[in-house]
Design a protein around this motif. Structure first.
Motif, short mmCIF file in Angstrom:
data_model
loop_
_atom_site.label_atom_id
_atom_site.label_comp_id
_atom_site.label_asym_id
_atom_site.label_seq_id
_atom_site.Cartn_x
_atom_site.Cartn_y
_atom_site.Cartn_z
N SER A 258 0.83 -1.21 0.00
CA SER A 258 0.00 0.00 0.00
C SER A 258 0.87 1.26 0.00
N PHE A 259 2.10 1.18 0.57
CA PHE A 259 3.03 2.31 0.44
C PHE A 259 3.33 2.55 -1.03
N ILE A 260 3.64 1.45 -1.75
CA ILE A 260 4.04 1.61 -3.16
C ILE A 260 2.88 2.15 -3.97
N SER A 261 1.64 1.67 -3.69
CA SER A 261 0.52 2.18 -4.48
C SER A 261 0.23 3.63 -4.13
N ALA A 262 0.51 4.04 -2.87
CA ALA A 262 0.38 5.46 -2.51
C ALA A 262 1.41 6.28 -3.29
N TYR A 263 2.63 5.74 -3.40
CA TYR A 263 3.67 6.45 -4.17
C TYR A 263 3.24 6.59 -5.63
N ASN A 264 2.79 5.47 -6.22
CA ASN A 264 2.41 5.49 -7.63
C ASN A 264 1.29 6.49 -7.90
N LEU A 265 0.39 6.63 -6.91
CA LEU A 265 -0.71 7.57 -7.09
C LEU A 265 -0.27 9.00 -6.87
N PHE A 266 0.32 9.27 -5.69
CA PHE A 266 0.55 10.66 -5.28
C PHE A 266 1.72 11.31 -6.02
N SER A 267 2.62 10.51 -6.59
CA SER A 267 3.74 11.14 -7.30
C SER A 267 3.26 11.76 -8.62
N ASN A 268 2.01 11.48 -9.02
CA ASN A 268 1.45 12.13 -10.20
C ASN A 268 0.89 13.51 -9.90
N TYR A 269 0.85 13.87 -8.62
CA TYR A 269 0.21 15.12 -8.24
C TYR A 269 1.24 16.20 -7.90
N SER A 270 0.78 17.43 -7.93
CA SER A 270 1.64 18.57 -7.65
C SER A 270 1.92 18.66 -6.15
N SER A 271 3.14 19.07 -5.80
CA SER A 271 3.46 19.24 -4.38
C SER A 271 3.05 20.63 -3.89
N LYS A 272 2.69 21.50 -4.81
CA LYS A 272 2.33 22.88 -4.41
C LYS A 272 0.84 22.99 -4.11
N ARG A 273 0.01 22.36 -4.95
CA ARG A 273 -1.44 22.47 -4.75
C ARG A 273 -2.04 21.10 -4.51
N PHE A 274 -2.95 21.03 -3.55
CA PHE A 274 -3.49 19.73 -3.14
C PHE A 274 -4.39 19.15 -4.24
N LEU A 275 -4.15 17.88 -4.59
CA LEU A 275 -4.95 17.12 -5.55
C LEU A 275 -5.04 17.82 -6.91
N ARG A 276 -3.97 18.51 -7.32
CA ARG A 276 -3.88 19.09 -8.63
C ARG A 276 -2.84 18.26 -9.38
N LEU A 277 -3.19 17.76 -10.58
CA LEU A 277 -2.24 16.92 -11.33
C LEU A 277 -1.06 17.76 -11.80
N LYS A 278 0.11 17.10 -11.83
CA LYS A 278 1.30 17.76 -12.35
C LYS A 278 1.16 18.03 -13.84
N LYS A 279 1.81 19.09 -14.31
CA LYS A 279 1.91 19.27 -15.75
C LYS A 279 3.07 18.42 -16.27
N THR A 280 2.82 17.70 -17.34
CA THR A 280 3.90 16.89 -17.90
C THR A 280 4.17 17.32 -19.35
#
Lengths: 180, 180
Positions: free
Chosen positions: B158-180
């Motif tokens: 579950s740590f790894i699946s949290a990583y796989n999910l949350f690393s797609n998101y921005s660290s500045k704004r909550f639950l905002r997807l990163k621009k790629t």
């Protein structure tokens, strides 16, 4: 991330309240009944699981209070903590997860003990207790409900701390920090 | 992220093995003893907590097998799943967390029941059982150990699946997807 930081503070404050409530309800639960002309008292000390629950939930409340204090301090000195931020996030994440799992497990162990007190176990000749110590059992039920609420709040807190940690990392390479 | 995907597969396969092992050890555990000229049999059905543990751990094993199948399929059609990827990641993350918490809790409840079987509860006149059903209790102890190993593996997953999910998101704004 001001919004989520505030939500985190509210969640932690509620978690502290529910942990303290659980610990108090379990710790102060006692009932005396006269059975066959002998006064018998039921307290949380009769079953180890309840004693452990009191200690675990108190420790979890103290831990969350410390995290709240840490939040106040790090908000003031934010500039100085940038470099160490990722290590502090890791420690916070691991401790949050640990607290969530351990309090949930302690609560479930106490729940199992309570179920045995309600149903008994005929095969093993373990008799029911809740038909005699009714008030004791109702208070314990309320305490366990509060304990589960606290555990769910703690799980939410650990989601947020996982987000705060892992969103700093790259989605392409495992455990590689993003370039900013 | 090929490396971590492989680690994830190994973790899930080991988790399945440990869950199945736990369910079998608990489910097949039985011992007959003659007590006061009456044959008495102890099985996992005598205490509800053990029955629940068998079901929960079997369900967790099936869930992990399904996730492994999903991994095989999504690896083949990766191109078509890009858009839906983030929703699938969310569902996977939530189910992984749920499985980790529930199996850990079921295991702890069974552990509490076993502790009562070893120590008894004098105040409540619940007698010890493990001085009579020794082999039964040793097998149950081994099963619970396997169950805890499986729970820890599930926590890592579950740590790894949290990583796989949350690393797609921005660290500045909550639950905002990163621009790629």
């Amino acid at each position: 991330m001001v919004g989520i930081a505030q939500v985190n503070v509210y969640l932690r404050v509620s978690a502290v309240l529910f942990y303290v409530l659980t610990a108090c309800l379990v710790g102060l639960d006692s009932q005396t009944k006269i059975i066959f002309f002998v006064a018998r008292k039921a307290t949380y000390r009769d079953l180890e699981a309840f004693g452990i629950l009191v200690y675990v939930d108190s420790a979890a409340a103290v831990y969350n209070l410390l995290q709240l204090c840490k939040g106040l301090i790090s908000a003031r000195f934010e500039g100085n903590l940038k470099g160490a931020y990722i290590y502090i996030s890791w420690i916070g994440f691991l401790l949050d997860q640990l607290t969530a799992y351990i309090t949930f497990a302690a609560n479930s162990a106490a729940f199992e003990a309570s179920v045995l007190a309600v149903t008994g176990a005929e095969e093993f000749q373990w008799m029911k207790l809740c038909n005699r110590f009714t008030r004791f059992c109702f208070q314990m039920g309320g305490a366990l409900l509060c304990g589960y609420v606290a555990s769910i709040l703690m799980a939410l807190i650990s989601f947020i701390s996982a987000y705060n940690l892992f969103s700093n990392y790259s989605s392409k390479r495992f455990l590689r920090l993003k370039k900013t």
